[in-house]
Structures are given as structure tokens and as C-alpha cells.
Write an enzyme that holds these catalytic residues in place. Structure first.
Site, mmCIF file in Angstrom:
data_model
loop_
_atom_site.group_PDB
_atom_site.id
_atom_site.type_symbol
_atom_site.label_atom_id
_atom_site.label_comp_id
_atom_site.label_asym_id
_atom_site.label_seq_id
_atom_site.Cartn_x
_atom_site.Cartn_y
_atom_site.Cartn_z
ATOM 1 N N ASP A 118 0.806 -1.227 0.000
ATOM 2 C CA ASP A 118 0.000 0.000 0.000
ATOM 3 C C ASP A 118 0.837 1.274 0.000
ATOM 4 O OD1 ASP A 118 -2.242 -1.662 0.105
ATOM 5 O OD2 ASP A 118 -2.238 -1.671 2.296
ATOM 6 N N LYS A 128 1.777 2.052 -5.158
ATOM 7 C CA LYS A 128 2.332 1.479 -6.403
ATOM 8 C C LYS A 128 1.385 1.710 -7.585
ATOM 9 C CE LYS A 128 2.404 -2.473 -4.310
ATOM 10 N NZ LYS A 128 2.026 -2.031 -2.948
ATOM 11 N N ASN A 157 -5.429 -10.111 -3.588
ATOM 12 C CA ASN A 157 -5.095 -9.580 -2.256
ATOM 13 C C ASN A 157 -4.633 -8.129 -2.419
ATOM 14 O OD1 ASN A 157 -2.842 -10.511 -3.643
ATOM 15 N ND2 ASN A 157 -1.806 -11.371 -1.864
ATOM 16 N N GLY A 195 -4.663 -4.269 -3.756
ATOM 17 C CA GLY A 195 -5.641 -3.233 -4.083
ATOM 18 C C GLY A 195 -4.855 -2.005 -4.485
ATOM 19 N N HIS A 196 -4.825 -1.712 -5.777
ATOM 20 C CA HIS A 196 -4.022 -0.596 -6.283
ATOM 21 C C HIS A 196 -4.948 0.528 -6.730
ATOM 22 C CE1 HIS A 196 -0.301 -3.336 -7.165
ATOM 23 N NE2 HIS A 196 -0.727 -3.414 -5.921
ATOM 24 N N THR A 197 -4.776 1.677 -6.119
ATOM 25 C CA THR A 197 -5.687 2.792 -6.378
ATOM 26 C C THR A 197 -5.103 3.758 -7.404
ATOM 27 O OG1 THR A 197 -6.208 2.621 -4.035
ATOM 28 C CG2 THR A 197 -7.136 4.505 -5.203
ATOM 29 N N THR A 209 -5.915 -11.753 3.613
ATOM 30 C CA THR A 209 -7.077 -11.107 2.994
ATOM 31 C C THR A 209 -8.200 -12.124 2.751
ATOM 32 O OG1 THR A 209 -6.150 -11.503 0.810
ATOM 33 C CG2 THR A 209 -5.644 -9.372 1.825
ATOM 34 N N ARG A 233 2.441 -28.741 -7.206
ATOM 35 C CA ARG A 233 2.146 -29.261 -8.549
ATOM 36 C C ARG A 233 0.756 -29.878 -8.665
ATOM 37 N NH1 ARG A 233 7.363 -32.220 -7.498
ATOM 38 N NH2 ARG A 233 6.358 -31.843 -5.508
ATOM 39 N N GLN A 269 1.895 -6.023 -3.248
ATOM 40 C CA GLN A 269 2.393 -6.157 -1.860
ATOM 41 C C GLN A 269 3.696 -5.354 -1.686
ATOM 42 O OE1 GLN A 269 1.295 -9.503 -3.410
ATOM 43 N NE2 GLN A 269 -0.598 -8.550 -2.817
HETATM 44 P P1 GDP Z 1 -0.816 0.340 -3.556
HETATM 45 O O1 GDP Z 1 -1.415 -0.930 -3.079
HETATM 46 O O2 GDP Z 1 0.643 0.407 -3.302
HETATM 47 O O3 GDP Z 1 -1.156 0.664 -4.969
HETATM 48 O O4 GDP Z 1 -1.468 1.490 -2.650
HETATM 49 P P2 GDP Z 1 -3.025 1.645 -2.267
HETATM 50 O O5 GDP Z 1 -3.767 2.112 -3.452
HETATM 51 O O6 GDP Z 1 -3.521 0.425 -1.580
HETATM 52 O O7 GDP Z 1 -2.927 2.732 -1.130
HETATM 53 C C1 GDP Z 1 -2.427 3.999 -1.382
HETATM 54 C C2 GDP Z 1 -3.514 5.021 -1.032
HETATM 55 O O8 GDP Z 1 -2.941 6.311 -0.953
HETATM 56 C C3 GDP Z 1 -4.592 5.125 -2.089
HETATM 57 O O9 GDP Z 1 -5.796 5.517 -1.474
HETATM 58 C C4 GDP Z 1 -4.081 6.233 -2.993
HETATM 59 O O10 GDP Z 1 -5.118 6.887 -3.713
HETATM 60 C C5 GDP Z 1 -3.452 7.150 -1.982
HETATM 61 N N1 GDP Z 1 -2.300 7.932 -2.437
HETATM 62 C C6 GDP Z 1 -1.316 7.571 -3.291
HETATM 63 N N2 GDP Z 1 -0.364 8.530 -3.348
HETATM 64 C C7 GDP Z 1 -0.766 9.503 -2.506
HETATM 65 C C8 GDP Z 1 -0.188 10.745 -2.095
HETATM 66 O O11 GDP Z 1 0.900 11.133 -2.494
HETATM 67 N N3 GDP Z 1 -0.895 11.464 -1.173
HETATM 68 C C9 GDP Z 1 -2.087 11.061 -0.663
HETATM 69 N N4 GDP Z 1 -2.692 11.838 0.233
HETATM 70 N N5 GDP Z 1 -2.650 9.899 -1.034
HETATM 71 C C10 GDP Z 1 -1.994 9.132 -1.926
HETATM 72 P P1 IMO Z 2 -0.981 -4.170 -2.248
HETATM 73 O O1 IMO Z 2 -0.529 -4.718 -3.578
HETATM 74 C C1 IMO Z 2 -0.990 -4.616 2.074
HETATM 75 C C2 IMO Z 2 -1.076 -8.714 3.617
HETATM 76 C C3 IMO Z 2 -2.297 -9.171 4.361
HETATM 77 C C4 IMO Z 2 -1.673 -10.140 5.336
HETATM 78 C C5 IMO Z 2 -0.580 -10.793 4.508
HETATM 79 C C6 IMO Z 2 -0.972 -12.142 3.903
HETATM 80 O O2 IMO Z 2 -2.276 -3.454 -2.322
HETATM 81 O O3 IMO Z 2 0.106 -3.392 -1.613
HETATM 82 P P2 IMO Z 2 -2.549 -12.809 1.880
HETATM 83 O O4 IMO Z 2 -3.994 -12.578 1.649
HETATM 84 O O5 IMO Z 2 -1.661 -12.233 0.842
HETATM 85 O O6 IMO Z 2 -2.217 -14.238 2.143
HETATM 86 O O7 IMO Z 2 -2.227 -12.041 3.265
HETATM 87 O O8 IMO Z 2 -0.279 -9.887 3.461
HETATM 88 N N1 IMO Z 2 -1.315 -8.177 2.253
HETATM 89 C C7 IMO Z 2 -1.237 -6.879 1.939
HETATM 90 N N2 IMO Z 2 -1.025 -5.795 2.710
HETATM 91 N N3 IMO Z 2 -1.122 -4.478 0.732
HETATM 92 C C8 IMO Z 2 -1.307 -5.556 -0.050
HETATM 93 O O9 IMO Z 2 -1.301 -5.492 -1.394
HETATM 94 C C9 IMO Z 2 -1.420 -6.822 0.552
HETATM 95 N N4 IMO Z 2 -1.624 -8.074 0.081
HETATM 96 C C10 IMO Z 2 -1.548 -8.891 1.132
HETATM 97 O O10 IMO Z 2 -2.949 -8.110 4.996
HETATM 98 O O11 IMO Z 2 -1.049 -9.426 6.380
HETATM 99 MG MG MG Z 3 -2.955 -1.605 -1.819
#
Ligand code: GDP
Ligand code: IMO
Ligand code: MG
Length: 461
Positions: free
Chosen positions: A47, A50, A72, A74-76, A162, A176, A259
Site C-alpha cells: 500500500d 504502487k 489480495n 488493491g491498487h488505487t 485477505t 504441482r 504487496q
Molecule cells: P498500492 O497498493 O501500493 O497501490 O497502494 P493503495 O492504493 O492500496 O494505497 C495507497 C492510497 O494512498 C490510495 O488511497 C491512494 O489513492 C493514496 N495515495 C497515493 N499517493 C498519494 C499521495 O501522495 N498522497 C495522498 N494523500 N494519497 C496518496
Molecule cells: P498491495 O498490492 C498490504 C497482507 C495481508 C496479510 C498478509 C498475507 O495493495 O500493496 P494474503 O492474503 O496475501 O495471504 O495475506 O499480506 N497483504 C497486503 N497488505 N497491501 C497488499 O497489497 C497486501 N496483500 C496482502 O494483509 O497481512
Molecule cells: Mg494496496
């Protein structure tokens, strides 16, 4: 356009830097000075942002590949007033001319993927540029049931997964027993593999986990054949040859990690990890290309640290400031909605992550979230039994007893969300970034100051 691509060809071959000067500054700073094959990797516990960084760079790419993990992740991506949450589809999908590949290293829940495609279509994005590897493994209902049952049964040492079936699906892959996307198109083989798995998983779930299950071979077969039919259009005969062609022709290729390094099954805080290799070297395996081709490894670094799920987190903040960071940063899981644990920037993790990945540059995200923090802490070492550790301890028992050693830096107490130029950053913000770069031993190439695509500061190389 020709001049720009010349710049990048010349620069990537490392010959003639003076061509840089011939470019107008608009182009110089507008186009990111990245080379052809770039891996985007999360440097913390996921999170980091990315999705935002991938979308940003995708504009100048020919191909974006997801190389591991599944839904698992979640990319925003925020474009204008629209927010997109992607779980399986690469974050380059908003550029219709960029081929987006779900690589062999990904585990795919076809129902989730189809829903994601439908959602995108409903939002005006046809996703015609999507390709799926035949070698990617498929998540079945028993994977999700096993994931939930395992988490439920563990009295202590719960991982906090997740519950999307990710771990059990990778177990089958390495044992396998897995069923791959390509297998969905061979009814005989699919029936045979599925029958074996239903019998085995049914046994475990009932006898070991005490769960009543009623798997019906014919109905699961019909369900997944339906998914296969709906996805047929997107399935690539051999996704690795698509990637190979891109590499061979020196096209711009982006590998999107899911991740983060500390969730890596080999290099993370095992067993509190995910079941794949998010680290940069995982990209070659998960997309099917040679490490020789990699030019850049861009580490995405959140300006503070978050973690979802259980497991050690040395710089976790208890109470007040943690709640504020969660509120300012909107720190709730993009997949499960769980509140993220929040903490100060961990330099020990950063140093380790930089080494494991071989980072060539950093994208620092969410700097704006620290706008109102008067004194910002950075962990520079861990204290363990009266000793100071500068290197990340691999032993979990040791890590669990580590106390962070902090330095303090003054906050900038100014809003950054509208800043687009490095020179305009307040001195304290520049100092903070310089410290992060010093710890990571890598330069900062991008600074994100808001969720929206345009809220970015690009630094020339
Ligand atoms: P990812 O899994 O690495 O793609 O990250 P996520 O999407 O799960 O979480 C990042 C969160 O921060 C999302 O809600 C984005 O919209 C938000 N975000 C990303 N870059 C920035 C930033 O520079 N500032 C703020 N305030 N929010 C950001
Ligand atoms: P992104 O790509 C944050 C964490 C789970 C748990 C551990 C194992 O959005 O950054 P799993 O379901 O993969 O077996 O869970 O990994 N986890 C993440 N934490 N961002 C993620 O993905 C994650 N994907 C899995 O919360 O601790
Ligand atoms: Mg995420």
C-alpha cells in the site's frame, strides 16, 4: 516525439548525455528519464502507492506486467474526480495503447477478474489492451475456504490474510496440484485435476478444520468453463513471448509489483507475509524474462509506514498520532477495508529493502500526509537487549523485541498538495526527503503529494 525517443535510446545506452541539453525543459521534466525495463516494487508492507506510480509511468510505456500476487492487492488510481481500485488488472490499463499483461506469476480469481473488467467497462475503459498468461494459476472456491479455515483455526499466530485464497492457491502451484488458466480450456484435464483437488480439499476441510463443504464437481466445472469462455478473448497464447518481444525491441516495459518487500515470502517478516515474491527479482520469474534486461528498479516508499494484518511492526505508533495519520492518509485497505496500522518511517526496513531489491531510485509517496506534523520521527536503528542494530534482523523473535531508535526532524507545516516543482518545496520537506534518500542510498526521482494522477513532482535524473 522523435527527439524524445532519441534521448531515451541514447541515454539508455549510456553514450551521449549532451543530447539532454538539446531538449526543451518542458520535455526534459515532463517525460521521466526512465530506461526501457523498469520494475516498480513496494519497499515496505504494501500500500505504498504502487498503483498511482504505475499509472503515472504507464503513459510512456508500451507494456505493463503484473508479476505476482492476486486480488489480495488493491491498487488505487485517481484520475480527476474518478477513483479506480484495481486488484488484478495492471494499473496501466487506462492507456488503451499500452498492453497490460497478467503474468504467469499471478494467481487469478476469474470471477473477480471478470467483475473488474466489467467495472472498468462501466467506467468507460474497454480493457481491450489486457492479456492473461495461460500459465497463471487459478483460484477456486476451496482455496478461499481453506484460507478462511486456516485463519479461523489458528488461536495464536493468525496472519490476518485477505482471505482471498492466495496462500492455498500458491501451495497448490508449488505442490504441482494447481490448475492454470490454460487448463480451463481442456475439459478432460480440468475435470481430472478438479476431481482430485475437490476430494483432497474436501477431506482437509472436513476432517482437519471441521468445516462442512458441499463441492459439486459438475457445477464448479460448469462455472469455471463459463469464466474461461468469458475470458478467452484476453488469454495470450504465450505471455512470456510478448514480454520477450518487448524486451528485444527495447520497448518501454514496466513491471508492477504487488504487496511489498516486507511481505515477501522469502525476505519479509515470515510467517507474517504473503505467499509470493514481491521483491524486484520476482519480476523476472513472474513475467518470464531475463534479469539481464532490467534497467531501473524504482522503489515506492510511503513517507511513513503502514501495515494491514498481523505481524511485527517496530515503528508502529500507539494512539493519537496513529489515528491522525490514518485519517489524513485515508489508511484503510483498498481490498478489505481494514484500518491500516500506522507508524513512523523505518530506516532499518528501508536500508534492508534497498539492498534486497537493488533500488536505483525512489518514488516517495504521501508526503502531503505529514503536512501538519510538527516533529517527524525517523527510525535509524533498533535497540535489542541493550545493543543497537542497524541491519534488519531476520530472526522473528529478535525483531519482536526490537525498540525503534528515533531521530527527530522538524515538520514543514505547509500544505504540499499543490506543489509541482521540487524548488518550491519547503526546506524542511527537502531535508526529510534527503534523509530518506541517504538511508536508501538511492536518489528520489518522484515525489507524490496527493492521490490524484497530476499531484506529482518529477525530479530530473
Ligand atoms: P498500492 O497498493 O501500493 O497501490 O497502494 P493503495 O492504493 O492500496 O494505497 C495507497 C492510497 O494512498 C490510495 O488511497 C491512494 O489513492 C493514496 N495515495 C497515493 N499517493 C498519494 C499521495 O501522495 N498522497 C495522498 N494523500 N494519497 C496518496
Ligand atoms: P498491495 O498490492 C498490504 C497482507 C495481508 C496479510 C498478509 C498475507 O495493495 O500493496 P494474503 O492474503 O496475501 O495471504 O495475506 O499480506 N497483504 C497486503 N497488505 N497491501 C497488499 O497489497 C497486501 N496483500 C496482502 O494483509 O497481512
Ligand atoms: Mg494496496
Amino acid at each position: 516525439m522523435l527527439e524524445i525517443s532519441l534521448y531515451f535510446k541514447v541515454k539508455s545506452s549510456g553514450m551521449l548525455f549532451s543530447i539532454d541539453d538539446k531538449l526543451s525543459s518542458r520535455f526534459k521534466y515532463d517525460k521521466l528519464a526512465l530506461m526501457t525495463v523498469t520494475i516498480i516494487v513496494g519497499t515496505q508492507w504494501g500500500d505504498e502507492g504502487k498503483g498511482k506510480i504505475t499509472d503515472l509511468l504507464a503513459r510512456d510505456m508500451d507494456m505493463v506486467v503484473r508479476y505476482q500476487g492476486g486480488n489480495n492487492a488493491g491498487h488505487t488510481v485517481v484520475i480527476g474526480d474518478k477513483t479506480f481500485k484495481l486488484h488484478l488488472i495492471p494499473s496501466g490499463i487506462f492507456y488503451s495503447n499500452v498492453m497490460c499483461v497478467i503474468g504467469n506469476g499471478v494467481v487469478v480469481d476469474p470471477a473477480v477478474l471478470l467483475e473488474e473488467i466489467e467495472t472498468l467497462r462501466g467506467q468507460g475503459h474497454a480493457a481491450e489492451n489486457l492479456r492473461i498468461s495461460t500459465q497463471a494459476h487459478v483460484i477456486f472456491p476451496y482455496h478461499k475456504d481453506l484460507d478462511k479455515a486456516q485463519e479461523k483455526k489458528k488461536e495464536s499466530g493468525r496472519i490476518g490474510t485477505t482471505c482471498r485464497g492466495i496462500g492455498p492457491c500458491y501451495v497448490d502451484k508449488y505442490n504441482r496440484r494447481g490448475i492454470r488458466i490454460g487448463d480451463l480450456y481442456d475439459q478432460g484435464l480440468l475435470r481430472q485435476k478438479l476431481a482430485w483437488n475437490l476430494e483432497e480439499k474436501g477431506f482437509y476441510l472436513e476432517k482437519f478444520y471441521g468445516q462442512k463443504v458441499h463441492y459439486n464437481l459438475d457445477s464448479i466445472l460448469a462455472e469455471y468453463t463459463g469464466y474461461a469462455h468469458a475470458l478467452r478473448h484476453f488469454v495470450a497464447e504465450d505471455s512470456t513471448s510478448l514480454v520477450y518481444e518487448a524486451v528485444k525491441k527495447r520497448k518501454n516495459l514496466l513491471l508492477e509489483g504487488a504487496q511489498g518487500t516486507m511481505l515477501d515470502v522469502d525476505h519479509g517478516t515470515y510467517p507474517y507475509v504473503t505467499s509470493s515474491n514481491p521483491v524486484a527479482s520476482g519480476a523476472c520469474v513472474g513475467a518470464g524474462f531475463s534479469p539481464k534486461a532490467v534497467d531501473e528498479i524504482l522503489g515506492v516508499v510511503k513517507a511513513y509506514v503502514t501495515r494491514v494484518g498481523d505481524g511485527p511492526f517496530p515503528t508502529e505508533i500507539a494512539g493519537g498520532m496513529s489515528d491522525k495519520l490514518r485519517q489524513w492518509g485515508g489508511e484503510y485497505g483498498a481490498t478489505t477495508g481494514r484500518p491500516r496500522r500506522c507508524g513512523w518511517f523505518d530506516g532499518v526496513v528501508m536500508k534492508y529493502s534497498s539492498r534486497i531489491n537493488g533500488l536505483t531510485s525512489l518514488a516517495v509517496t504521501k508526503l502531503d500526509v505529514l503536512d501538519n506534523v510538527e516533529t517527524i520521527k525517523i527510525c535509524v536503528a533498533y535497540e535489542y537487549k541493550g545493543r543497537q542494530l542497524k541491519d534488519f534482523p531476520l530472526n522473528l523473535a529478535c525483531l519482536e523485541q526490537c525498540q525503534p531508535v528515533y531521530i527527530e526532524m522538524p515538520g514543514w507545516l505547509k500544505p504540499l498538495s499543490k506543489v509541482r516543482n521540487y524548488q518550491e518545496l519547503p526546506p524542511h520537506a527537502k531535508n526529510y526527503l534527503a534523509k530518506l534518500a541517504e538511508i536508501a542510498e538511492a536518489r528520489v526521482s518522484l515525489i507524490s503529494v496527493g492521490a490524484e494522477r497530476g499531484q506529482i513532482i518529477k525530479l530530473p535524473s
